[in-house]
Scaffold this active site. Structure first.
Site, PDB file in Angstrom:
ATOM      1  N   GLU A 115       8.169  -3.035  10.037  1.00 55.91           N
ATOM      2  CA  GLU A 115       6.766  -3.448  10.157  1.00 55.91           C
ATOM      3  C   GLU A 115       6.768  -5.101  10.544  1.00 55.91           C
ATOM      4  O   GLU A 115       5.815  -5.661  10.171  1.00 55.91           O
ATOM      5  CB  GLU A 115       6.071  -3.322   8.849  1.00 55.91           C
ATOM      6  N   HIS A 139       4.432  -5.769   1.200  1.00 55.55           N
ATOM      7  CA  HIS A 139       3.852  -4.501   1.289  1.00 55.55           C
ATOM      8  C   HIS A 139       4.599  -3.592   0.376  1.00 55.55           C
ATOM      9  O   HIS A 139       5.876  -3.784   0.152  1.00 55.55           O
ATOM     10  CB  HIS A 139       4.114  -4.073   2.904  1.00 55.55           C
ATOM     11  N   HIS A 141       4.416   0.225  -2.120  1.00 53.93           N
ATOM     12  CA  HIS A 141       4.109   1.910  -2.188  1.00 53.93           C
ATOM     13  C   HIS A 141       3.600   2.215  -3.628  1.00 53.93           C
ATOM     14  O   HIS A 141       4.206   2.945  -4.175  1.00 53.93           O
ATOM     15  CB  HIS A 141       5.224   2.726  -1.657  1.00 53.93           C
ATOM     16  N   GLU A 169     -10.471  -8.114 -14.964  1.00 55.80           N
ATOM     17  CA  GLU A 169      -9.605  -8.876 -13.831  1.00 55.80           C
ATOM     18  C   GLU A 169      -9.579  -8.732 -12.583  1.00 55.80           C
ATOM     19  O   GLU A 169      -9.346  -9.701 -11.667  1.00 55.80           O
ATOM     20  CB  GLU A 169      -8.125  -8.984 -14.563  1.00 55.80           C
ATOM     21  N   HIS A 210      -0.148   5.705   1.909  1.00 54.47           N
ATOM     22  CA  HIS A 210       0.944   4.972   2.129  1.00 54.47           C
ATOM     23  C   HIS A 210       1.208   3.799   1.187  1.00 54.47           C
ATOM     24  O   HIS A 210       2.104   3.877   0.315  1.00 54.47           O
ATOM     25  CB  HIS A 210       0.817   4.374   3.534  1.00 54.47           C
TER      26      HIS A 210
END
Ligand code: 13P
Ligand code: ZN
Length: 409
Positions: A115, A139, A141, A169, A210
């Site tokens: 990525e 990033h 998952h 929050e 994803h």
């Protein structure tokens, strides 16, 4: 100073390891990057050994001369703390913003994440959006968020409001809301570009089925957004999974008072027009009934609960019948462009014919394109046919050839 002795490297490794311990990085899932400060580069530069430049098929001029600590493609987050020189590396972008090269780490022939395009392009976007402050992209998952993308419409406003409604929050930490993009194949330029479009407005982008891509000035900030968004998603999933009807949430007016108290500029595109926001949201009404059985086991619309009393939803007053149209009235006007989503009146659970798509009283209104379109007036026989527009070819997407070599298995 050695890279691994620096505060930025330690903090980066801790963020990656925390993500692993939270269960967000199965196998090699996830990646992260950090844009070094000039003084941090000076601190560690003597330990660099540079490799050959790799040309970018795009230009990232605002990142010219910048250095990034980044995870390697195929690295398992569970290994990062134990083997940082193989699972991480530092890359440098050249002075023209058209090439990059490895200068530290990537031991045993590893390379930057698949990525990389998403990281570089989004560093550009977030750097510009924050006046140069944003430095971290992360990033992961997380499971509840991925589960939510199976049941909540992929509309950024609905998604954001559903998350904000779960946990006080969430609006505080994720004040720009989330942007949900369409499905894109991992590691593609399409995913990088769609994410970049979304990152112009927010620091949290959801990749359906994803994961989550977040940005922050610091690692605490980026990880904190991911943690809070996933926690709200977790509450949503758990509350639904317990099988009880949803009777409470943070309402629009709650959000307004919350934003006033904390001087929050909540993303306007995710909340309704002000008059609507200030309108009292339908609240569940608790009708206390004399205890007929043990207070801890009274029925809740057929479901046994330990909450004393019986919950009832307010039933909206029936809409007045519209006055009949005069005969001379022309055909129906097209529906005015309004908000895409409206607050659905709370109905008794037993009256609900289909599951509420959000489960929070937020239901998608018909998209303008789906709204009934008035029949076109009949054309006289001789009327010229409208000229059909000639389809234009799609503009060519830049071809990115700077992806790392195929992952080692
Ligand atoms: P990498 O191992 O190449 O970083 O890919 C993991 C991932 O999560 C892709 O989206
Ligand atoms: Zn991923």
């Amino acid at each position: 100073m050695k890279v691994l002795d620096t505060d930025f490297a330690r903090s980066f490794i801790r963020m990656c390891n925390d993500g692993w311990t939270f269960g967000w990085h199965e196998s090699n899932g996830g990646n992260a990057s950090y844009r070094l400060r000039p003084e941090e580069v000076t601190e560690v530069r003597s330990g660099f050994r540079t490799r050959s430049w790799v040309r970018l098929d795009t230009e990232i001029p605002t990142l010219a001369g910048e250095f990034f600590l980044i995870t390697s493609a195929g690295s398992h987050f569970r290994n990062i703390a134990h083997d940082p020189k193989r699972t991480l590396g530092i890359i440098e972008v050249d002075r023209t913003g058209t090439c990059w090269r490895e200068c530290w780490g990537f031991k045993d022939g590893t390379h930057p994440t698949s990525e990389l395009a998403a990281h570089l392009i989004n560093h550009e976007v977030r750097k510009a959006a924050t006046g140069g402050e944003s430095r971290v992209l992360y990033h992961c998952h997380p499971v509840s968020l991925a589960a939510m993308t199976c049941v909540v419409p992929h509309d950024s406003a609905v998604f954001t409001r559903t998350l904000w409604a779960q946990l006080a929050e969430c609006a505080l930490v994720c004040r720009h809301g989330v942007e949900v993009i369409g499905w894109e194949v991992p590691g593609t330029i399409g995913l990088a570009i769609e994410t970049a479009k979304a990152m112009e407005h927010t620091d949290a982008v959801i990749w359906p089925h994803h994961g989550l891509f977040v940005a922050g000035v610091t690692m605490d900030e980026a990880f904190g957004i991911a943690h809070t968004v996933e926690k709200a998603a977790d509450i949503f999933c758990k509350a639904r999974a317990c099988g009880m009807p949803n009777v409470s949430r943070i309402t629009d007016s709650d959000l307004v008072s919350f934003s006033r108290k904390y001087d929050l500029e909540l993303a306007r595109r995710h909340v309704y027009a002000k008059p609507h926001l200030d309108a009292p949201a339908p609240e569940p009404v608790i009708i206390r009934e004399p205890a007929r059985q043990e207070p801890s086991m009274l029925p809740l619309d057929g479901i046994r609960t330990n909450v004393p009393g019986t919950f009832r939803f307010p039933v909206p007053a029936p809409e007045p019948e519209p006055a009949p149209e005069p005969a001379s009235q022309p055909g129906p006007e097209p529906a005015p462009a309004g908000p895409l989503f409206t607050m659905a009146p709370a109905a008794r659970p037993e009256q609900r014919s289909a599951p509420d798509p959000v489960g929070q009283g937020l239901a998608p209104a018909a998209h303008p394109e789906q709204r009934p379109v008035p029949e076109p007036a009949p054309q006289p026989e001789s009327a010229p046919q409208p000229v059909q527009p000639v389809p234009q070819p799609e503009p060519a997407q830049p071809v990115y050839r700077f992806y790392p070599k195929p992952r080692k298995r």
